[in-house]
Design an enzyme around this catalytic site. Structure first.
Site: not given
Length: 458
Positions: A168, A209, A245, A273, A275
């Protein structure tokens, strides 16, 4: 998928609405239970391997036992420690290390023929207080950064296949995020971290990432330009992680295009990641949309040869970070809180070329009966039985028609809202074997009449 059975006399058996998750295909309401027959024909990891991809999940080390451990080992071929490898976890006090959970996850992965994705070496969050509250010169910070990477990557040399080296680094507008690292070391902290990680384990794949970089936008373009610059400078960089996300119904339309443009730079891309959260409560329409969204992400990855695969950020809603971070939202993962595969699970399987085999629609039924009644009350019972399938959890509900009220229940957790009663299994009786049955009972009150409740099988 619906059947209805009713009875006109108080003493006979009546089918009530049974919400048995996994006992229906996409589009039906799947809320609480699952049948053991309702699973992919092959585990997701095998389906992914056949496509030359990986299927991963983030895990919590302390939970890698029982059903959680069984699913994590059976369905996935990559594991990401959710928190166990972050700086604050492994070095809570300077020079004092705690590798217990990280070691546990790596050991579990090796025992189950899985690879590990290390997460994460350099981040602005979840750092130890001694680091964030210290008064460091840039030279000292640079030494701390390099020593941390040497220590952690070196410990797992040859055992961790890929690292999220830098996590990030960008703000939403594409500028560098103001962090301990950027503010003191400048943008080259990223090149330093990558170079040091390569030296510590030359075989591990090195990634940057970030989130909200799934589609083509200012943030993903900044990441693209960084990767291009690093490649031009000869800095070691093997891949880009798109966290994903996502919000229900908001898979970026440019996802595949974005994956492809990174691949064209000569790096791998991983969905790291995934979801897909929704406003609670979930319902049939939301679960159907979520399944479509998961499938869209899978298809975008499968369409680009350098997309290595997909990792979900926790496979069960009981281990998801979403509810605590986004109040009122959740149900973001492929399995519900009772480890029942949701439509999203089957969408992933189908995208990977698998099929699913639902059990017969009437394999499990719930029947309501009244044992006795008197002028102000009655005693009732519900029997849940299976033939041709099995349940790991269950929930039943019905609607009263004359103001009846449940006053006490046993062997189930029952609530009543208006005329609607909902009962779910107790901790000890959620399992109903093929050919088996469980019952629970209750006392109720009524005045004037005690008619048959509304009865449908959901």
């Amino acid at each position: 998928m619906r059947t209805s059975r009713t009875s006109r006399t108080p003493g006979s058996s009546r089918t009530v609405r049974a919400l048995l998750a996994g006992a229906a295909t996409f589009g039906a309401l799947l809320t609480a239970g699952t049948t053991t027959a309702h699973a992919a024909d092959a585990p997701l990891r095998d389906l992914a391997a056949a496509q030359g991809r990986v299927m991963g999940t983030a895990v919590t080390g302390s939970k890698l036992t029982g059903t959680y451990g069984d699913i994590a080992g059976r369905e996935f071929n990559w594991l990401t420690p959710g928190n166990a490898m972050k700086w604050g976890s492994v070095e809570p006090a300077q020079g004092s290390f705690n590798w217990a959970e990280a070691d546990q996850i790596v050991d579990f992965a090796e025992a189950h023929g899985q690879e590990v994705r290390g997460h994460t070496l350099v981040w602005h969050s979840q750092n130890p207080s001694w680091l964030t509250n210290g008064s460091w010169t840039p030279a000292q910070l640079n030494t701390l950064l390099q020593n941390h990477i040497d220590t952690e990557v070196g410990r797992y040399k040859g055992r961790v296949a890929a690292w999220d080296v830098v996590n990030e680094p960008f703000d939403e507008d594409g500028t560098y995020r103001s962090t301990l690292w950027y503010d003191n070391l400048g943008a080259d902290y990223i090149a330093t971290a990558l170079t040091r990680a390569r030296a510590a384990d030359p075989a591990a794949k090195l990634y940057i990432n970030d989130y909200n970089v799934e589609g083509v936008n200012a943030k993903s373009t900044a990441l693209y330009n960084l990767v291009r610059s690093l490649k031009e400078r000869g800095v070691p960089i093997d891949g880009v992680g798109l966290q994903a996300h996502l919000i229900l119904g908001q898979v970026p339309s440019t996802l595949q295009q974005n994956i492809q443009r990174f691949a064209d730079l000569g790096v791998d891309v991983a969905i790291t990641e995934l979801d897909i959260r929704m406003q609670l409560p979930s319902d049939s329409a939301k679960l159907t949309q979520q399944a479509a969204d998961y499938k869209a992400v899978m298809n975008a990855c499968l369409a680009v040869s350098r997309c290595t695969g997909v990792t979900v950020w926790g496979f069960t809603d009981s281990d998801s970070w979403i509810p605590s971070t986004f109040p009122g939202q959740g149900a973001a993962t492929p399995y519900d809180e009772n480890y029942a595969p949701k439509p999203a699970y089957h969408a992933i399987a189908e995208a990977l070329g698998g099929t699913t085999t639902p059990p017969p629609t009437d394999a499990c039924t719930a029947a309501y009966s009244i044992g006795s009644q008197w002028n102000t009350g009655f005693t009732g019972q519900v029997r849940i039985a299976c033939s041709g399938a099995a349940l790991t959890s269950w929930k039943v509900s019905w609607t009263y028609g004359a103001g009846q009220r449940i006053t006490q229940a046993w062997n189930a957790n029952c609530t009543q809202s208006g005329a609607t009663v909902t009962c779910s299994n107790a901790p000890y009786n959620g399992t109903v074997s093929d050919g088996g049955a469980v019952t629970f009972g209750f006392n109720g009150s009524w005045s004037g009449s005690n008619p048959v409740p509304t009865v449908t099988l959901g």
